[in-house]
Scaffold this active site. Sequence first.
Site, short mmCIF file in Angstrom:
data_model
loop_
_atom_site.label_atom_id
_atom_site.label_comp_id
_atom_site.label_asym_id
_atom_site.label_seq_id
_atom_site.Cartn_x
_atom_site.Cartn_y
_atom_site.Cartn_z
N LYS A 14 0.82 -1.22 0.00
CA LYS A 14 0.00 0.00 0.00
C LYS A 14 0.86 1.27 0.00
O LYS A 14 0.54 2.23 -0.69
CB LYS A 14 -0.93 0.03 1.24
CG LYS A 14 -1.90 -1.14 1.31
CD LYS A 14 -2.95 -0.93 2.40
CE LYS A 14 -2.40 -0.88 3.81
NZ LYS A 14 -1.78 -2.14 4.25
N ARG A 89 -9.42 1.24 9.47
CA ARG A 89 -9.05 -0.15 9.77
C ARG A 89 -10.10 -0.87 10.59
O ARG A 89 -9.94 -2.05 10.88
CB ARG A 89 -7.75 -0.15 10.55
CG ARG A 89 -6.48 -0.43 9.71
CD ARG A 89 -5.32 -0.36 10.67
NE ARG A 89 -4.13 -1.05 10.29
CZ ARG A 89 -3.06 -0.47 9.75
NH1 ARG A 89 -3.09 0.79 9.41
NH2 ARG A 89 -1.97 -1.17 9.54
N ARG A 128 11.38 -6.41 5.16
CA ARG A 128 11.30 -4.98 5.47
C ARG A 128 11.85 -4.73 6.88
O ARG A 128 12.53 -3.73 7.12
CB ARG A 128 9.85 -4.49 5.39
CG ARG A 128 9.74 -3.00 5.59
CD ARG A 128 8.34 -2.48 5.36
NE ARG A 128 7.45 -2.84 6.45
CZ ARG A 128 6.16 -2.56 6.48
NH1 ARG A 128 5.59 -1.96 5.45
NH2 ARG A 128 5.41 -2.90 7.50
N ARG A 134 11.93 -1.74 11.52
CA ARG A 134 10.66 -1.42 12.17
C ARG A 134 10.42 -2.43 13.28
O ARG A 134 10.47 -3.63 13.04
CB ARG A 134 9.52 -1.47 11.14
CG ARG A 134 9.11 -0.09 10.70
CD ARG A 134 7.99 -0.11 9.72
NE ARG A 134 6.72 -0.58 10.27
CZ ARG A 134 5.56 -0.46 9.65
NH1 ARG A 134 5.51 0.11 8.48
NH2 ARG A 134 4.46 -0.92 10.20
N ARG A 145 -0.30 -8.88 13.54
CA ARG A 145 -0.89 -7.82 12.71
C ARG A 145 -1.77 -8.41 11.61
O ARG A 145 -2.79 -7.84 11.24
CB ARG A 145 0.21 -6.92 12.13
CG ARG A 145 0.75 -6.00 13.21
CD ARG A 145 2.11 -5.43 12.86
NE ARG A 145 2.11 -4.63 11.66
CZ ARG A 145 3.11 -4.61 10.77
NH1 ARG A 145 4.17 -5.36 10.96
NH2 ARG A 145 3.03 -3.87 9.71
P1 AMP Z 1 0.95 0.68 9.13
O1 AMP Z 1 2.15 1.52 8.90
O2 AMP Z 1 -0.25 1.12 8.35
O3 AMP Z 1 1.21 -0.80 9.01
O4 AMP Z 1 0.53 0.91 10.67
C1 AMP Z 1 1.40 0.58 11.72
C2 AMP Z 1 0.66 0.56 13.03
O5 AMP Z 1 0.06 1.83 13.29
C3 AMP Z 1 -0.51 -0.42 13.10
O6 AMP Z 1 -0.09 -1.74 13.42
C4 AMP Z 1 -1.33 0.20 14.22
O7 AMP Z 1 -0.76 -0.05 15.49
C5 AMP Z 1 -1.19 1.69 13.95
N1 AMP Z 1 -2.24 2.20 13.04
C6 AMP Z 1 -2.05 2.77 11.82
N2 AMP Z 1 -3.22 3.11 11.27
C7 AMP Z 1 -4.18 2.73 12.15
C8 AMP Z 1 -5.60 2.77 12.14
N3 AMP Z 1 -6.29 3.28 11.10
N4 AMP Z 1 -6.26 2.29 13.22
C9 AMP Z 1 -5.60 1.79 14.28
N5 AMP Z 1 -4.26 1.68 14.34
C10 AMP Z 1 -3.55 2.15 13.29
#
Ligand code: AMP
Length: 191
Positions: A14, A89, A128, A134, A145
């Site tokens: 994404k 989400r 990654r 990360r 996740r």
């Molecule tokens: P991402 O970079 O999109 O994989 O997000 C990394 C982490 O940020 C996720 O595992 C959540 O802990 C938090 N996060 C990001 N976006 C959201 C969302 N829309 N709702 C809840 N947690 C989020």
Amino acid sequence: MFHLILFGPPGAGKGTQSKNIARKYGYIHISTGDILRAEIRAQSELGKRVRAFMDQGELVPDEVLLGVLREVMDREKDVNGFVWDGFPRTLVQAEAFDQVLAARGEKVNLVLALEVELHELVRRLVNRGKEDRRVDDTEDIILQRQRIYRDMTQPLIAFYREQGKFVSVSGIQPIEKVFDDICRNIDLYTQ
Ligand code: AMP
């Protein structure tokens, strides 16, 4: 104002695709994960509040995300559109998002999902994790996740399908081919 949600599990691509879409169409790319990671780096109050959730691969509470959404919407005016990456989400977020947009006379125009099988997602995220360091890209957190995606986020597919705006694209093709498929759909929905 075009609102595109780029949908899919962690590791589907994404982030990469969102950046390319934003560049080509002049949209603003909003990654809620990037926004939250920046807050952690800045050691802000918000960053302190969300850190443990993110490190554990849990979702950050909905009300925090709705605060982030409000701030983004207030900040970003006069743009062609948005690519939403990692938001919404949960169903609560999706419903609140619809309300916020409706109050502005806008709506979610298209939800594009990138489809990739679990073993490939895990492989990509493990790689990654090695490159970007990360903390949430270790194997057990990666699996957590993916479980959370399945339980909390996947139900949004039905939500958007009922609204007639859900399209999926294969995310296991070369990056440029995925991008072509994405663009074809955006062009269809913006004409
Ligand atoms: P991402 O970079 O999109 O994989 O997000 C990394 C982490 O940020 C996720 O595992 C959540 O802990 C938090 N996060 C990001 N976006 C959201 C969302 N829309 N709702 C809840 N947690 C989020």
